[in-house]
Scaffold this motif. Structure first.
Motif, short mmCIF file in Angstrom:
data_model
loop_
_atom_site.label_atom_id
_atom_site.label_comp_id
_atom_site.label_asym_id
_atom_site.label_seq_id
_atom_site.Cartn_x
_atom_site.Cartn_y
_atom_site.Cartn_z
N LEU A 140 23.79 6.19 31.66
CA LEU A 140 22.53 6.88 31.88
C LEU A 140 22.18 6.91 33.36
CD1 LEU A 140 20.47 5.13 29.06
CD2 LEU A 140 21.50 7.40 28.98
N ILE A 141 23.01 6.27 34.19
CA ILE A 141 22.72 6.15 35.61
C ILE A 141 23.85 6.82 36.40
CG2 ILE A 141 22.26 4.57 37.52
CD1 ILE A 141 21.48 2.48 35.41
N LEU A 142 23.52 7.87 37.14
CA LEU A 142 24.49 8.53 38.00
C LEU A 142 24.36 7.92 39.39
CD1 LEU A 142 26.53 10.80 38.57
CD2 LEU A 142 24.58 12.26 39.11
N THR A 143 25.44 7.34 39.88
CA THR A 143 25.41 6.74 41.21
C THR A 143 26.42 7.45 42.10
OG1 THR A 143 27.02 5.07 40.58
CG2 THR A 143 24.70 4.49 40.35
N VAL A 174 15.65 4.59 31.55
CA VAL A 174 15.21 5.82 30.89
C VAL A 174 14.33 6.65 31.83
CG1 VAL A 174 13.80 6.72 29.00
CG2 VAL A 174 15.40 4.85 28.58
N LEU A 175 13.47 5.98 32.58
CA LEU A 175 12.49 6.66 33.44
C LEU A 175 13.08 7.19 34.73
CD1 LEU A 175 9.48 7.31 34.02
CD2 LEU A 175 9.29 5.00 34.97
N HIS A 176 14.09 6.54 35.28
CA HIS A 176 14.53 6.85 36.65
C HIS A 176 15.06 8.26 36.84
CE1 HIS A 176 18.77 6.45 35.50
NE2 HIS A 176 19.04 6.99 36.68
N VAL A 206 26.65 18.68 43.34
CA VAL A 206 26.10 19.52 42.27
C VAL A 206 24.67 19.11 41.96
CG1 VAL A 206 26.37 20.18 39.86
CG2 VAL A 206 28.39 19.88 41.30
N SER A 207 24.42 17.81 41.94
CA SER A 207 23.11 17.29 41.56
C SER A 207 22.69 16.15 42.50
CB SER A 207 23.17 16.81 40.12
OG SER A 207 21.91 16.39 39.70
N PRO A 208 22.35 16.48 43.76
CA PRO A 208 22.03 15.42 44.72
C PRO A 208 20.76 14.66 44.36
CG PRO A 208 21.57 17.58 45.66
CD PRO A 208 22.26 17.80 44.35
N GLY A 209 19.78 15.30 43.74
CA GLY A 209 18.55 14.60 43.36
C GLY A 209 18.80 13.53 42.31
N THR A 210 19.65 13.84 41.36
CA THR A 210 19.98 12.88 40.31
C THR A 210 20.77 11.71 40.88
OG1 THR A 210 20.05 14.69 38.72
CG2 THR A 210 21.05 12.63 38.04
N ALA A 211 21.69 11.99 41.77
CA ALA A 211 22.46 10.91 42.40
C ALA A 211 21.55 10.02 43.24
CB ALA A 211 23.59 11.49 43.26
N LEU A 212 20.62 10.62 43.96
CA LEU A 212 19.67 9.84 44.76
C LEU A 212 18.82 8.95 43.86
CD1 LEU A 212 18.25 9.10 47.40
CD2 LEU A 212 16.81 11.13 47.09
N ALA A 213 18.35 9.50 42.76
CA ALA A 213 17.54 8.72 41.81
C ALA A 213 18.33 7.54 41.26
CB ALA A 213 17.04 9.61 40.68
N GLY A 214 19.60 7.77 40.92
CA GLY A 214 20.44 6.69 40.40
C GLY A 214 20.66 5.60 41.42
#
Length: 126
Positions: free
Chosen positions: A81-84, A19-21, A89-97
């Motif tokens: 809930l985890i983008l890997t 949830v936090l990542h 389009v969303s490099p920050g989200t992929a990095l976080a995943g």
């Protein structure tokens, strides 16, 4: 009882960390994965606590293995809930995943090593 606590800590770390990542801090146009780092700190703390509380570093490994299993299952669901991987389009989200998914392994090893160092017997006079 200690094994049950380690399994519970692994599940809690996996669910709360997942949830936090995804929380990102934008500085200019750059997304910083502060949520993933917070999730890893939370997980490492829980894993180390398990080992130190039971005075057995294997329980740190159990908590980490359970967390990794739960995170891996969550990352493969159709409503993940985890983008890997990578994303233009969303490099920050992929990095976080990716940090979250693979960082669980790193913090598990760190908790085991840290617990081993902290629990080793001390020699008198040192």
């Amino acid at each position: 009882m200690a094994v049950v606590a380690a399994v519970a800590a692994g599940v809690v770390a996996a669910v709360f960390g997942t949830v936090l990542h995804g929380q990102l801090l934008y500085v200019g146009g750059t997304a910083l994965p502060v949520g993933a780092l917070g999730a890893l700190v939370l997980s490492a703390s829980l894993f180390l606590l398990c080992g130190l509380w039971a005075r057995n570093v294997m329980l740190s490994a159990v908590a980490g293995a359970v967390a990794y299993g739960v995170v891996a299952m969550l990352s493969t669901s159709s409503k993940t809930l985890i983008l890997t991987g990578t994303s233009e389009v969303s490099p920050g989200t992929a990095l976080a995943g990716n940090l979250w998914l693979f960082g669980v392994l790193v913090v598990t090893l760190a908790a085991v090593v840290g617990g081993t160092v902290l629990l080793r017997p001390r020699r008198a006079g040192i």
